[in-house]
Design an enzyme around this catalytic site. Structure first.
Site, PDB file in Angstrom:
ATOM      1  N   ARG A  74     -30.691 -34.600  -5.590  1.00  0.00           N
ATOM      2  CA  ARG A  74     -30.396 -33.513  -4.661  1.00  0.00           C
ATOM      3  C   ARG A  74     -31.404 -32.394  -4.892  1.00  0.00           C
ATOM      4  O   ARG A  74     -31.745 -32.079  -6.035  1.00  0.00           O
ATOM      5  CB  ARG A  74     -28.965 -32.993  -4.836  1.00  0.00           C
ATOM      6  CG  ARG A  74     -27.901 -33.913  -4.273  1.00  0.00           C
ATOM      7  CD  ARG A  74     -27.941 -33.952  -2.749  1.00  0.00           C
ATOM      8  NE  ARG A  74     -26.893 -34.786  -2.174  1.00  0.00           N
ATOM      9  CZ  ARG A  74     -27.043 -36.052  -1.834  1.00  0.00           C
ATOM     10  NH1 ARG A  74     -28.211 -36.655  -2.058  1.00  0.00           N
ATOM     11  NH2 ARG A  74     -26.057 -36.732  -1.290  1.00  0.00           N
ATOM     12  N   GLU A  90     -34.115 -28.501   2.557  1.00  0.00           N
ATOM     13  CA  GLU A  90     -34.532 -29.587   3.445  1.00  0.00           C
ATOM     14  C   GLU A  90     -33.763 -29.623   4.757  1.00  0.00           C
ATOM     15  O   GLU A  90     -34.181 -30.290   5.714  1.00  0.00           O
ATOM     16  CB  GLU A  90     -34.381 -30.934   2.743  1.00  0.00           C
ATOM     17  CG  GLU A  90     -32.947 -31.364   2.507  1.00  0.00           C
ATOM     18  CD  GLU A  90     -32.858 -32.742   1.858  1.00  0.00           C
ATOM     19  OE1 GLU A  90     -32.162 -33.603   2.427  1.00  0.00           O
ATOM     20  OE2 GLU A  90     -33.465 -32.947   0.798  1.00  0.00           O
ATOM     21  N   HIS A 128     -36.525 -37.653   2.158  1.00  0.00           N
ATOM     22  CA  HIS A 128     -35.171 -38.133   1.879  1.00  0.00           C
ATOM     23  C   HIS A 128     -34.976 -39.551   2.427  1.00  0.00           C
ATOM     24  O   HIS A 128     -34.021 -39.831   3.161  1.00  0.00           O
ATOM     25  CB  HIS A 128     -34.132 -37.184   2.477  1.00  0.00           C
ATOM     26  CG  HIS A 128     -32.826 -37.213   1.738  1.00  0.00           C
ATOM     27  ND1 HIS A 128     -32.094 -36.069   1.480  1.00  0.00           N
ATOM     28  CD2 HIS A 128     -32.115 -38.236   1.196  1.00  0.00           C
ATOM     29  CE1 HIS A 128     -30.990 -36.406   0.819  1.00  0.00           C
ATOM     30  NE2 HIS A 128     -30.986 -37.714   0.635  1.00  0.00           N
TER      31      HIS A 128
END
Length: 330
Positions: free
Chosen positions: A234, A263, A295
């Protein structure tokens, strides 16, 4: 059940539609993210399905309760974007996908390590331009290097297995005792010791109040000079501004990220025709020893099939009044 999906992409539609043949739910795919302004779009649904950057805070949950939305189904493992106490207060249950494919994320972690080390991304661009010079492409053997894993859950353990196959010495830190780590030959240790002696540090812990900005100026100062830092967990586990300082001072010689703490305004969208206004992110991109992916560590066929299958089973179990094996409690 009538399910409203937020933040959906074409691959979500494909895998969930295929998996739904065994469940026959009504799937409504929306490409907009979930937040206070879009929560009203769930008013016709019995449940909502959300992803990592959707905002499921108290204001959103109150809107859901108003329209009798009874369940929030996360199609991911992390749940730091959900106010669990607020959900419980309005009688909304929350379920997740605790394990979809640890191999997908672990293998992407190794892809970042290998790419940064052997500079294959830079070599690829050089060769396309007819430049076959090897200057600046020197790497190092992974064999014999010490890798520290912060977090020894499913993904951390799979990463450890792969690294052991490369001949690495693997250190591990976790707040819980993980017997399987010892069976794999992982030496569990205190965080400070891991930081001080690891050549490569890879993050595999969840984002909690305790791990927020775990990587900061103080912890970076304890690391080896020239360390490689990898984050496929994360974004907010890393204090990005502190890492930039570490890159500038050359304390950090390699940085691989699949996540970024801000993000939500960037990842999963095509911004190639727009000006990216995040100055911190653009500063990261200016370093030639930084590799960022958007991601995508989870994005394999195997993982997407598992995510769709488990998410829909969670919804079916809820509809049938069964015990929710993957319920997240406050």
């Amino acid at each position: 059940m009538n399910i409203i999906f937020f933040s959906t992409k074409q691959y979500d539609k494909e895998f969930f539609t295929q998996a739904n043949q065994h469940h026959n739910h009504q799937l409504n795919f929306l490409d907009v993210p979930l937040n206070h302004h879009t929560a009203v779009l769930a008013k016709a649904g019995d449940a909502v399905c959300v992803f990592v950057n959707d905002v499921v805070d108290e204001s959103v949950l109150k809107i859901f309760a108003k329209y009798d939305v009874r369940l929030v189904a996360l199609r991911c493992a992390g749940y730091n974007n959900v106010d669990l106490k607020a959900a419980a207060a309005v009688g909304i249950k929350v379920v997740r996908v605790p394990a979809y494919s640890p191999y997908a994320v672990a293998e992407h972690t190794l892809a970042l390590i290998l790419t940064l080390n052997r500079k294959t991304h830079r070599a690829y661009n050089r060769v396309k331009e007819g430049n076959f010079a090897l200057n600046g492409l020197i790497g190092f053997d992974l064999h014999g290097r010490t890798v520290g894993l912060i977090g020894l859950g499913r993904i951390g353990l799979v990463t450890a297995r792969i690294l052991k196959g490369f001949g690495c010495s693997v250190l591990g830190y976790d707040i819980a005792e993980v017997k399987e780590a010892q069976e794999l030959g992982v030496e569990t240790t205190e965080l400070d010791n891991l930081l001080q002696i690891s050549d490569i540090i890879s993050l595999h812990c969840p984002l909690t109040p305790q791990t927020h900005h775990l990587i900061n100026e103080d912890t970076i100062a304890k690391m080896k000079d020239g360390v490689m830092l990898i984050n496929t967990s994360r974004g907010a586990i890393i204090d990005t501004k502190a890492v930039i300082k570490g890159l500038k001072s050359e304390k950090i010689s390699y940085l691989g990220l699949d996540v970024y703490e801000e993000e939500g305004d960037l990842f999963f969208e095509d911004l190639s025709n727009k000006v990216i206004k995040d100055d911190v992110f653009m500063r990261l991109l200016s370093f030639n020893n930084v590799l960022i992916t958007g991601h995508q560590a989870f994005l394999t066929v195997d993982a997407m099939q598992s995510i769709a299958r488990i998410t829909l089973q969670n919804l079916t179990d809820f509809e049938a009044g069964k015990k929710l094996e993957n319920e997240v409690l406050p």
